[in-house]
Write a protein that holds these residues in place. Structure first.
Motif, PDB file in Angstrom:
ATOM      1  N   PHE A 299      -3.719   6.217   1.915  1.00 26.92           N
ATOM      2  CA  PHE A 299      -3.343   6.873   0.651  1.00 26.92           C
ATOM      3  C   PHE A 299      -3.731   8.347   0.697  1.00 26.92           C
ATOM      4  CE2 PHE A 299      -4.848   8.394  -3.507  1.00 26.92           C
ATOM      5  CZ  PHE A 299      -3.649   8.398  -4.189  1.00 26.92           C
ATOM      6  N   LEU A 300      -4.933   8.621   1.194  1.00 22.60           N
ATOM      7  CA  LEU A 300      -5.409  10.006   1.272  1.00 22.60           C
ATOM      8  C   LEU A 300      -4.504  10.835   2.178  1.00 22.60           C
ATOM      9  CD1 LEU A 300      -9.296   9.713   1.465  1.00 22.60           C
ATOM     10  CD2 LEU A 300      -7.915  10.615  -0.403  1.00 22.60           C
ATOM     11  N   ILE A 301      -4.153  10.259   3.350  1.00 23.26           N
ATOM     12  CA  ILE A 301      -3.289  10.993   4.290  1.00 23.26           C
ATOM     13  C   ILE A 301      -1.911  11.204   3.668  1.00 23.26           C
ATOM     14  CG2 ILE A 301      -2.171  10.923   6.565  1.00 23.26           C
ATOM     15  CD1 ILE A 301      -4.578   9.165   7.497  1.00 23.26           C
ATOM     16  N   GLY A 302      -1.345  10.117   3.126  1.00 26.70           N
ATOM     17  CA  GLY A 302       0.004  10.182   2.543  1.00 26.70           C
ATOM     18  C   GLY A 302       0.074  11.150   1.388  1.00 26.70           C
ATOM     19  N   SER A 303      -0.882  11.049   0.438  1.00 27.63           N
ATOM     20  CA  SER A 303      -0.807  11.922  -0.737  1.00 27.63           C
ATOM     21  C   SER A 303      -1.188  13.355  -0.368  1.00 27.63           C
ATOM     22  CB  SER A 303      -1.656  11.395  -1.891  1.00 27.63           C
ATOM     23  OG  SER A 303      -2.942  11.100  -1.440  1.00 27.63           O
TER      24      SER A 303
ATOM     25  N   TYR B 259       0.840  -1.206   0.000  1.00 26.08           N
ATOM     26  CA  TYR B 259       0.000   0.000   0.000  1.00 26.08           C
ATOM     27  C   TYR B 259       0.878   1.259   0.000  1.00 26.08           C
ATOM     28  CZ  TYR B 259      -4.462  -2.350   1.080  1.00 26.08           C
ATOM     29  OH  TYR B 259      -5.589  -3.102   1.032  1.00 26.08           O
ATOM     30  N   ALA B 260       1.835   1.268   0.954  1.00 21.59           N
ATOM     31  CA  ALA B 260       2.664   2.469   1.112  1.00 21.59           C
ATOM     32  C   ALA B 260       3.522   2.697  -0.129  1.00 21.59           C
ATOM     33  CB  ALA B 260       3.545   2.331   2.349  1.00 21.59           C
ATOM     34  N   ILE B 261       4.140   1.622  -0.639  1.00 22.91           N
ATOM     35  CA  ILE B 261       4.997   1.766  -1.827  1.00 22.91           C
ATOM     36  C   ILE B 261       4.138   2.193  -3.021  1.00 22.91           C
ATOM     37  CG2 ILE B 261       6.456   0.496  -3.479  1.00 22.91           C
ATOM     38  CD1 ILE B 261       7.580  -1.051  -1.043  1.00 22.91           C
ATOM     39  N   GLY B 262       2.928   1.612  -3.151  1.00 24.69           N
ATOM     40  CA  GLY B 262       2.012   1.987  -4.236  1.00 24.69           C
ATOM     41  C   GLY B 262       1.681   3.470  -4.174  1.00 24.69           C
ATOM     42  N   THR B 263       1.388   3.967  -2.956  1.00 20.23           N
ATOM     43  CA  THR B 263       1.050   5.383  -2.774  1.00 20.23           C
ATOM     44  C   THR B 263       2.217   6.283  -3.179  1.00 20.23           C
ATOM     45  OG1 THR B 263      -0.395   4.793  -0.949  1.00 20.23           O
ATOM     46  CG2 THR B 263       0.285   7.094  -1.078  1.00 20.23           C
ATOM     47  N   ILE B 264       3.410   5.927  -2.666  1.00 15.19           N
ATOM     48  CA  ILE B 264       4.603   6.749  -2.947  1.00 15.19           C
ATOM     49  C   ILE B 264       4.884   6.769  -4.450  1.00 15.19           C
ATOM     50  CG2 ILE B 264       7.119   6.910  -2.574  1.00 15.19           C
ATOM     51  CD1 ILE B 264       5.361   7.441  -0.069  1.00 15.19           C
ATOM     52  N   LEU B 265       4.810   5.597  -5.079  1.00 16.04           N
ATOM     53  CA  LEU B 265       5.139   5.531  -6.504  1.00 16.04           C
ATOM     54  C   LEU B 265       4.084   6.241  -7.347  1.00 16.04           C
ATOM     55  CD1 LEU B 265       6.645   1.962  -6.967  1.00 16.04           C
ATOM     56  CD2 LEU B 265       7.830   4.141  -6.775  1.00 16.04           C
ATOM     57  N   LEU B 266       2.824   6.116  -6.934  1.00 13.98           N
ATOM     58  CA  LEU B 266       1.750   6.779  -7.680  1.00 13.98           C
ATOM     59  C   LEU B 266       1.920   8.297  -7.599  1.00 13.98           C
ATOM     60  CD1 LEU B 266      -0.911   6.689  -9.248  1.00 13.98           C
ATOM     61  CD2 LEU B 266      -2.128   6.603  -7.074  1.00 13.98           C
ATOM     62  N   PHE B 267       2.166   8.791  -6.383  1.00  8.29           N
ATOM     63  CA  PHE B 267       2.342  10.234  -6.199  1.00  8.29           C
ATOM     64  C   PHE B 267       3.593  10.707  -6.960  1.00  8.29           C
ATOM     65  CE2 PHE B 267       3.703  14.098  -4.079  1.00  8.29           C
ATOM     66  CZ  PHE B 267       2.520  14.808  -4.052  1.00  8.29           C
ATOM     67  N   GLY B 268       4.689   9.931  -6.817  1.00  7.21           N
ATOM     68  CA  GLY B 268       5.942  10.277  -7.499  1.00  7.21           C
ATOM     69  C   GLY B 268       5.764  10.311  -9.005  1.00  7.21           C
ATOM     70  N   THR B 269       5.033   9.339  -9.536  1.00  2.36           N
ATOM     71  CA  THR B 269       4.821   9.281 -10.984  1.00  2.36           C
ATOM     72  C   THR B 269       4.024  10.495 -11.447  1.00  2.36           C
ATOM     73  OG1 THR B 269       4.761   6.897 -10.780  1.00  2.36           O
ATOM     74  CG2 THR B 269       4.011   7.780 -12.864  1.00  2.36           C
ATOM     75  N   LEU B 270       2.986  10.843 -10.681  1.00  3.32           N
ATOM     76  CA  LEU B 270       2.185  12.022 -11.041  1.00  3.32           C
ATOM     77  C   LEU B 270       3.057  13.274 -11.042  1.00  3.32           C
ATOM     78  CD1 LEU B 270      -1.139  11.519  -9.030  1.00  3.32           C
ATOM     79  CD2 LEU B 270      -0.884  11.619 -11.504  1.00  3.32           C
ATOM     80  N   MET B 271       3.841  13.438  -9.975  1.00  4.24           N
ATOM     81  CA  MET B 271       4.684  14.629  -9.830  1.00  4.24           C
ATOM     82  C   MET B 271       5.749  14.685 -10.925  1.00  4.24           C
ATOM     83  SD  MET B 271       3.532  16.497  -7.605  1.00  4.24           S
ATOM     84  CE  MET B 271       1.921  15.913  -8.012  1.00  4.24           C
TER      85      MET B 271
ATOM     86  N   ALA C 248       9.748  17.649  -3.030  1.00  3.44           N
ATOM     87  CA  ALA C 248       8.432  17.074  -3.342  1.00  3.44           C
ATOM     88  C   ALA C 248       8.461  15.633  -3.821  1.00  3.44           C
ATOM     89  CB  ALA C 248       7.750  17.949  -4.393  1.00  3.44           C
ATOM     90  N   ILE C 249       9.487  15.258  -4.597  1.00  5.21           N
ATOM     91  CA  ILE C 249       9.502  13.899  -5.171  1.00  5.21           C
ATOM     92  C   ILE C 249      10.319  12.985  -4.267  1.00  5.21           C
ATOM     93  CG2 ILE C 249      10.071  12.487  -7.177  1.00  5.21           C
ATOM     94  CD1 ILE C 249       9.514  14.901  -8.917  1.00  5.21           C
ATOM     95  N   LEU C 250       9.671  11.923  -3.809  1.00  2.00           N
ATOM     96  CA  LEU C 250      10.244  11.129  -2.735  1.00  2.00           C
ATOM     97  C   LEU C 250      11.237  10.086  -3.213  1.00  2.00           C
ATOM     98  CD1 LEU C 250       6.707  10.742  -1.361  1.00  2.00           C
ATOM     99  CD2 LEU C 250       8.460  12.067  -0.224  1.00  2.00           C
ATOM    100  N   ASN C 251      10.986   9.532  -4.372  1.00  2.00           N
ATOM    101  CA  ASN C 251      11.833   8.452  -4.856  1.00  2.00           C
ATOM    102  C   ASN C 251      13.038   9.038  -5.601  1.00  2.00           C
ATOM    103  OD1 ASN C 251      12.422   6.565  -7.366  1.00  2.00           O
ATOM    104  ND2 ASN C 251      11.679   5.291  -5.698  1.00  2.00           N
ATOM    105  N   THR C 252      14.241   8.563  -5.252  1.00  2.00           N
ATOM    106  CA  THR C 252      15.464   9.117  -5.838  1.00  2.00           C
ATOM    107  C   THR C 252      15.436   9.060  -7.368  1.00  2.00           C
ATOM    108  OG1 THR C 252      16.744   8.498  -3.911  1.00  2.00           O
ATOM    109  CG2 THR C 252      17.978   8.874  -5.922  1.00  2.00           C
TER     110      THR C 252
END
Lengths: 48, 422
Positions: B390-394, B223-235, B260-264
């Motif tokens: 997801f809502l809180i994280g994003s 869940y957490a990795i999905g959220t991070i990657l989804l947000f990162g991809t959008l950004m 803003a972008i979390l993934n290196t």
């Protein structure tokens, strides 16, 4: 179990060490043949 | 011997097909990028050459200084070279190349990411390629180390110092907010903890580092990795265009993306997409922020009051040792060598020197890594991002992006600009 795992590196650490090894290899080649390294990555790899 | 064994997994052969696929994909895309860049430069040259020739003639009439004329003639030489590369002549236009390369920012980063996502989610990737695609992503790391030749210590102190203060503020602020809200809303400690660490710093690495501490379940990690990657991809796709629209300078964009972008890998991709100066700033701030990973793990331990967690794995020294991203030492070693100004190594702009040669290599490592990212983004995996967490994280990550933009606008360009020394 502990003895077996003590020598193992986590995948993250393994990635990091491989990254350093690859960068060192690039440095080594660049020291001995800078023009060749430059030409390979800036000219020869571009075929169109 | 045991070290060598631990460096090579017994099933290493399974990575080969995916790595070859990424290499081929990167090779094709880099060649398209090169073609577009060559024609775009020729298009610009075709327009600029008559103007510069006219300016030189005017200056000669006015008896201008030799220094000014030499600069213009050097520029003219470069433009003529760009035009000769496509066997073109003045007045000939290649507007399509300028439109694709400049207006649409259709560069190798975009082609690898968008192309990879399209391939993965339409044609699909046979299972045999997946392990190799996964291992291509970390090939960005040697590229980051090699980029060390672009910096000197004064950059590290100025930009890295500013970036460290900036990211530390946002990292711990976001982590605290997410963990607090998640706890208040009844999200489990496991999911709240890794989501807080993940949205605070470096996404996936921080989630993996924190998961054992908060005893997160595999599904919570997904869940957490999905959220991070989804947000990162959008950004990754939104920020470069947003930055251009808001006239954010390149160094400011690099710092903003680093907040803003979390993934290196996604950060480097977005910054490289925006431009070289943006990438230089982003890489340096990223180097500073990933060193904070061990501290975010300790912070999570403190927040959740996990005093009963095995002392061996959570001691201060053990945490720093286990979670410290070792590869960044290679980056700083090259920054040190570049700062010492040793003539044997030269510099990235000094032709015929080792650092000049190294400077030609890093983009290929990036291309391999970006190919790995694009081909591994699966829409199905994205759907794994989990409900309330997801809502809180994003929500926290969006707030961090907006506040980060305000912060870099206040700081300005100068403090975030990398000089690179010689």
């Amino acid at each position: 179990m502990k003895e077996n795992t003590a020598g193992c590196l986590s995948s993250e650490k393994r990635e990091d060490i491989w990254a350093i090894i690859l960068a060192l290899l690039v440095l080594l080649f660049s020291v001995f043949a800078p023009d060749l390294v430059h030409d390979i990555f800036k000219k020869y790899l571009f075929i169109i | 011997m045991s070290f060598i064994n631990s460096m090579i997994t017994p099933d290493w052969k399974k990575f080969i097909p995916g790595l070859i696929l990424c290499a081929l994909f990167a090779f094709v895309v880099m060649n398209i990028h090169h073609l577009l860049a060559t024609y775009q430069k020729a298009d610009v040259a075709s327009v600029k050459i008559p103007k510069i020739e006219q300016r030189i003639a005017e200056l000669q009439k006015q008896g201008a200084s030799q220094e000014k004329l030499v600069l213009l003639q050097e520029n003219l030489g470069k433009l003529n070279k760009a035009l000769a590369a496509v066997h073109g002549r003045v007045g000939q236009r290649w507007k399509w190349a300028t439109f694709l390369y400049e207006t649409c920012q259709f560069k190798y980063v975009a082609m690898l990411l968008i192309g990879g996502i399209i391939i993965r989610n339409t044609i699909g990737i046979p299972k045999v390629f997946l392990p190799g695609i996964g291992i291509a992503r970390p090939l960005i790391k040697p590229g980051i180390i090699i980029l060390g030749v672009h910096y000197v210590w004064s950059d590290v102190v100025k930009v890295g110092g500013t970036g460290l203060v900036l990211t530390a503020f946002f990292i711990f602020g976001t982590a605290l907010t997410v963990m607090y809200v998640a706890k208040r809303k009844g999200v489990s400690d496991g999911l709240g903890g890794i989501m807080g660490a993940g949205t605070g710093v470096c996404g996936v690495s921080a989630i993996i580092a924190t998961a054992p501490v908060v005893k997160a379940k595999p599904l919570e990690m997904a869940y957490a990795i999905g959220t991070i990657l989804l947000f990162g991809t959008l950004m990754l796709f939104v920020m470069p265009y947003l930055g251009q629209w808001l006239h954010v300078s390149q160094p400011q964009f690099g710092a903003w993306a680093a907040i803003a972008i979390l993934n290196t890998a996604q950060l480097i991709a977005a910054a490289e997409w925006y431009g070289d100066e943006a990438r230089n700033t982003a890489v340096l701030i990223n180097a500073a922020r990933i060193m904070l990973i061990p501290f975010i793990v300790m912070y999570t331990v403190w927040f959740y009051g996990l005093k009963d967690v095995g002392k061996e794995s959570t001691g201060v020294w053990n945490t720093i040792r286990n979670k410290f991203p070792v590869f960044i030492l290679g980056f700083f070693a090259l920054v040190l060598l570049n700062s010492l100004d040793i003539s044997a190594f030269g510099g990235p702009r000094e032709a015929g020197t080792p650092f000049w040669a190294m400077n030609a290599v890093y983009k290929w490592f990036f291309a391999l890594g970006f190919a790995g990212i694009g081909l591994s983004i699966s829409i199905d995996d994205m759907k794994k991002s989990g409900g309330l967490a997801f809502l809180i994280g994003s929500g926290a990550a969006t707030a961090k992006m907006l506040l980060g933009l305000i912060a870099v606008m206040i700081i300005g360009t100068e403090l975030l600009k990398v000089t690179g020394g010689h």
